[in-house]
Scaffold this motif. Structure first.
Motif, mmCIF file in Angstrom:
data_model
loop_
_atom_site.group_PDB
_atom_site.id
_atom_site.type_symbol
_atom_site.label_atom_id
_atom_site.label_comp_id
_atom_site.label_asym_id
_atom_site.label_seq_id
_atom_site.Cartn_x
_atom_site.Cartn_y
_atom_site.Cartn_z
ATOM 1 N N GLY A 200 82.413 74.706 -46.223
ATOM 2 C CA GLY A 200 83.008 73.454 -46.969
ATOM 3 C C GLY A 200 82.666 72.145 -46.518
ATOM 4 O O GLY A 200 81.893 71.402 -47.187
ATOM 5 N N ILE A 201 83.002 71.743 -45.465
ATOM 6 C CA ILE A 201 82.723 70.656 -44.606
ATOM 7 C C ILE A 201 82.160 70.897 -43.245
ATOM 8 O O ILE A 201 82.659 71.673 -42.495
ATOM 9 N N LEU A 202 81.023 70.445 -42.991
ATOM 10 C CA LEU A 202 80.254 70.724 -41.824
ATOM 11 C C LEU A 202 80.350 69.232 -40.947
ATOM 12 O O LEU A 202 79.954 68.155 -41.330
ATOM 13 N N LEU A 203 80.985 69.248 -39.841
ATOM 14 C CA LEU A 203 80.769 68.379 -38.759
ATOM 15 C C LEU A 203 80.012 68.856 -37.636
ATOM 16 O O LEU A 203 80.527 69.753 -37.000
ATOM 17 N N ALA A 204 79.332 67.974 -37.109
ATOM 18 C CA ALA A 204 78.404 68.121 -36.031
ATOM 19 C C ALA A 204 77.564 67.075 -35.501
ATOM 20 O O ALA A 204 77.449 65.999 -36.028
ATOM 21 N N ARG A 205 76.993 67.146 -34.346
ATOM 22 C CA ARG A 205 76.411 66.094 -33.769
ATOM 23 C C ARG A 205 74.631 66.587 -34.279
ATOM 24 O O ARG A 205 74.549 67.744 -34.170
ATOM 25 N N SER A 206 74.253 65.328 -34.448
ATOM 26 C CA SER A 206 72.583 65.676 -34.618
ATOM 27 C C SER A 206 71.808 64.937 -33.443
ATOM 28 O O SER A 206 72.181 64.424 -32.491
ATOM 29 N N THR A 207 70.547 65.505 -33.467
ATOM 30 C CA THR A 207 69.748 64.935 -32.352
ATOM 31 C C THR A 207 69.266 63.352 -32.471
ATOM 32 O O THR A 207 68.923 62.529 -31.611
ATOM 33 N N THR A 208 69.578 63.023 -33.897
ATOM 34 C CA THR A 208 69.421 61.531 -34.082
ATOM 35 C C THR A 208 70.498 60.951 -33.667
ATOM 36 O O THR A 208 70.429 59.509 -33.196
ATOM 37 N N ASN A 209 71.789 61.428 -33.633
ATOM 38 C CA ASN A 209 73.130 60.678 -33.284
ATOM 39 C C ASN A 209 73.859 61.689 -32.570
ATOM 40 O O ASN A 209 74.701 62.283 -33.144
ATOM 41 N N THR A 210 73.663 61.674 -31.140
ATOM 42 C CA THR A 210 74.367 62.698 -30.249
ATOM 43 C C THR A 210 75.546 62.408 -30.175
ATOM 44 O O THR A 210 76.566 63.355 -29.721
ATOM 45 N N GLY A 211 76.129 61.409 -30.571
ATOM 46 C CA GLY A 211 77.527 61.015 -30.277
ATOM 47 C C GLY A 211 78.367 61.143 -31.557
ATOM 48 O O GLY A 211 79.685 60.679 -31.643
ATOM 49 N N ALA A 212 77.885 61.722 -32.358
ATOM 50 C CA ALA A 212 78.413 61.814 -33.891
ATOM 51 C C ALA A 212 79.446 63.060 -34.219
ATOM 52 O O ALA A 212 79.544 63.580 -33.200
ATOM 53 N N GLY A 213 79.745 63.149 -35.526
ATOM 54 C CA GLY A 213 80.488 64.191 -36.052
ATOM 55 C C GLY A 213 82.075 64.210 -35.382
ATOM 56 O O GLY A 213 82.784 64.741 -35.221
ATOM 57 N N ALA A 214 82.279 62.589 -35.199
ATOM 58 C CA ALA A 214 83.479 62.158 -34.429
ATOM 59 C C ALA A 214 84.111 61.046 -35.604
ATOM 60 O O ALA A 214 83.656 60.411 -36.564
ATOM 61 N N GLN A 215 85.714 60.830 -35.065
ATOM 62 C CA GLN A 215 86.141 59.617 -35.690
ATOM 63 C C GLN A 215 86.203 59.537 -37.211
ATOM 64 O O GLN A 215 86.278 58.899 -38.031
ATOM 65 N N PHE A 216 86.435 60.742 -37.718
ATOM 66 C CA PHE A 216 86.720 61.341 -39.019
ATOM 67 C C PHE A 216 88.359 61.385 -39.208
ATOM 68 O O PHE A 216 88.674 61.707 -38.684
ATOM 69 N N THR A 217 88.341 60.799 -40.423
ATOM 70 C CA THR A 217 89.888 61.069 -41.184
ATOM 71 C C THR A 217 89.890 61.585 -42.441
ATOM 72 O O THR A 217 89.111 61.249 -43.426
ATOM 73 N N PHE A 218 90.527 62.903 -42.479
ATOM 74 C CA PHE A 218 90.633 63.484 -43.700
ATOM 75 C C PHE A 218 92.022 63.676 -44.243
ATOM 76 O O PHE A 218 93.060 63.914 -43.478
ATOM 77 N N ARG A 219 92.145 63.002 -45.580
ATOM 78 C CA ARG A 219 93.497 62.850 -45.854
ATOM 79 C C ARG A 219 93.764 63.294 -47.522
ATOM 80 O O ARG A 219 93.075 63.132 -48.156
ATOM 81 N N ASP A 220 94.887 64.264 -47.504
ATOM 82 C CA ASP A 220 95.248 64.830 -48.793
ATOM 83 C C ASP A 220 93.955 65.806 -49.220
ATOM 84 O O ASP A 220 93.386 65.265 -50.424
ATOM 85 N N VAL A 221 93.336 66.299 -48.751
ATOM 86 C CA VAL A 221 92.025 67.226 -48.749
ATOM 87 C C VAL A 221 92.570 68.787 -49.105
ATOM 88 O O VAL A 221 93.071 69.257 -48.133
ATOM 89 N N HIS A 222 92.138 69.327 -50.012
ATOM 90 C CA HIS A 222 92.259 70.691 -50.110
ATOM 91 C C HIS A 222 90.714 71.617 -50.138
ATOM 92 O O HIS A 222 89.956 71.044 -50.698
ATOM 93 N N VAL A 223 90.816 72.345 -49.091
ATOM 94 C CA VAL A 223 89.400 73.331 -49.024
ATOM 95 C C VAL A 223 89.959 74.787 -49.464
ATOM 96 O O VAL A 223 90.521 75.397 -48.841
ATOM 97 N N LEU A 224 89.322 75.297 -50.581
ATOM 98 C CA LEU A 224 89.739 76.397 -51.072
ATOM 99 C C LEU A 224 88.764 77.388 -51.276
ATOM 100 O O LEU A 224 87.558 77.257 -51.568
ATOM 101 N N ASN A 225 89.252 78.897 -51.412
ATOM 102 C CA ASN A 225 88.405 79.735 -52.075
ATOM 103 C C ASN A 225 87.422 80.662 -51.014
ATOM 104 O O ASN A 225 87.605 80.605 -49.860
ATOM 105 N N ARG A 226 86.044 80.634 -51.520
ATOM 106 C CA ARG A 226 85.203 81.521 -50.863
ATOM 107 C C ARG A 226 84.261 80.892 -50.137
ATOM 108 O O ARG A 226 83.442 79.721 -50.605
ATOM 109 N N PHE A 227 83.928 81.179 -48.919
ATOM 110 C CA PHE A 227 82.941 80.616 -47.893
ATOM 111 C C PHE A 227 82.690 81.745 -46.900
ATOM 112 O O PHE A 227 83.551 82.478 -46.567
ATOM 113 N N THR A 228 81.179 81.854 -46.650
ATOM 114 C CA THR A 228 80.798 82.774 -45.728
ATOM 115 C C THR A 228 81.338 82.502 -44.148
ATOM 116 O O THR A 228 81.279 83.540 -43.437
ATOM 117 N N VAL A 229 81.379 81.407 -43.594
ATOM 118 C CA VAL A 229 81.504 81.349 -42.284
ATOM 119 C C VAL A 229 82.754 80.449 -42.249
ATOM 120 O O VAL A 229 83.900 81.028 -41.464
#
Length: 359
Positions: A200-229
């Motif tokens: 549903g949501i992918l957070l990761a570092r990229s080769t362009t921005n190796t310090g990324a995937g950080a300092q996110f805020t998720f508020r009042d979010v629902h992630v539901l049902n079917r995902f393969t990973v």
């Protein structure tokens, strides 16, 4: 008048062109291919009506303007009737950096594929901007590219009223690889049983921005049902906070929240290159919320929470349950994992539930 989707077909010598402008600067004339000059006669807010007496080609749109439609005023026929999804270069909701996705053609009517329109609205966000998603169910059939960007907000109308129905077939619904300092709030992400997304949501570092995937805020979010990973997959992601986030998956192969320092699932981004190897991963906080997996009874490799390596991960008052064998799996090199006031409910139809399994 009648409408036609045939672009740029005019049958008379007198035509009126309707333009929309992003700003308030409007030139007094427009050059037509071939040298003919047209002048505008009427302007209403950012809509400008341009009349051309001769020539068969369109006027060249001025800077910051987009052609909405052309009216053959002699034959009373509207040609090239516009589609709001074509307004990707025009923003009328510029106050405070707001981008209203409806202005780019997002419908959220449970029928139309909103992927291209939503991506156009995302691309229109500037640094520090906010994307507004309306009430309704938005069909998303292509992964949304939110990679390698900084300082932005994705905002729905509420976790009960704005839904992104993800039908991205083996790719993430929202790809934040390489991004920093994002806020996501007030919406539902629902994985479809057809064309099921891997994440549903992918957070990761990229080769362009190796310090990324950080300092996110998720508020009042629902992630539901079917995902393969996983509902949420975080690889090398640090300093992220989750407030009242509910992740409930129903797939035998998936986890609700999957946190890894080594990309254990070998996830890739469709838009950028994810870094490889062991990454610093931690300083993640969950405040309340729910992590659950209601897959087949007794499913082993589908915990509600899986943490493979990293540290500084904290859960305060989070609720864990599901129909799987164990709720929480910890593995790899770990340090400073805190569970405070959590609730683990054994709702797996009589099969004993291992609350926390350290491997």
């Amino acid at each position: 008048a009648t409408q036609s989707d045939t672009a740029h077909t005019y049958t008379a010598s007198l035509r009126t062109f309707v333009y929309i402008h992003q700003d308030d600067t409007t030139p007094a004339s427009f050059d037509i291919t071939g040298g003919t000059v047209c002048t505008f006669g009427v302007r209403v807010s950012r809509l400008v009506f341009v009349e051309c007496a001769t020539g068969s080609a369109d006027p060249n749109p001025p800077t910051n303007a987009l052609l909405l439609m052309a009216v053959d005023t002699s034959a009373s026929t509207i040609t090239n009737s516009y589609d709001r999804r074509n307004l990707s270069s025009v923003r009328t909701s510029t106050a405070a950096g707001l981008v209203d996705s409806r202005e780019y053609g997002v419908r959220c009517n449970t029928v139309s594929d909103d992927s291209l329109a939503m991506q156009a609205a995302i691309n229109a966000m500037t640094n520090g901007g906010t994307l507004l998603i309306p009430q309704g169910t938005c069909l998303i059939r292509t992964a949304l590219n939110l990679t390698d960007r900084n300082n932005f907000t994705i905002r729905g109308t509420g976790k009960e009223t704005t839904e992104l129905n993800l039908q991205t077939s083996g790719t993430p619904g929202l790809d934040f690889t390489g991004s920093l300092r994002g806020i996501v709030e007030n919406l539902v992400l629902s994985g479809s049983s057809t064309s099921t997304p891997n994440i549903g949501i992918l957070l990761a570092r990229s080769t362009t921005n190796t310090g990324a995937g950080a300092q996110f805020t998720f508020r009042d979010v629902h992630v539901l049902n079917r995902f393969t990973v996983a509902g949420i997959y975080a690889y090398g992601a640090e300093s992220n906070e989750f407030y009242n986030v509910r992740v409930v998956v129903t797939t035998d192969t998936a986890f609700a929240y999957y946190h890894t320092a080594t990309n254990t699932a070998s996830i890739t981004s469709p838009y950028t290159t994810i870094v490889s190897g062991t990454q610093s991963s931690g300083n993640v906080s969950w405040y309340g919320g729910q992590l659950s997996n209601f897959a087949a009874v007794g499913c082993v490799q589908c915990e509600s929470l899986r943490i493979d390596g990293g540290g500084g991960t904290r859960f305060w008052g989070t609720f864990f349950n599901g129909s799987v064998t164990r709720a929480i799996r910890l593995s790899g090199t770990l340090n400073q994992i805190l569970f405070d006031g959590i609730i683990v409910e054994p709702t797996n139809a009589g099969t004993p539930l291992t609350s926390i399994d350290v491997i």
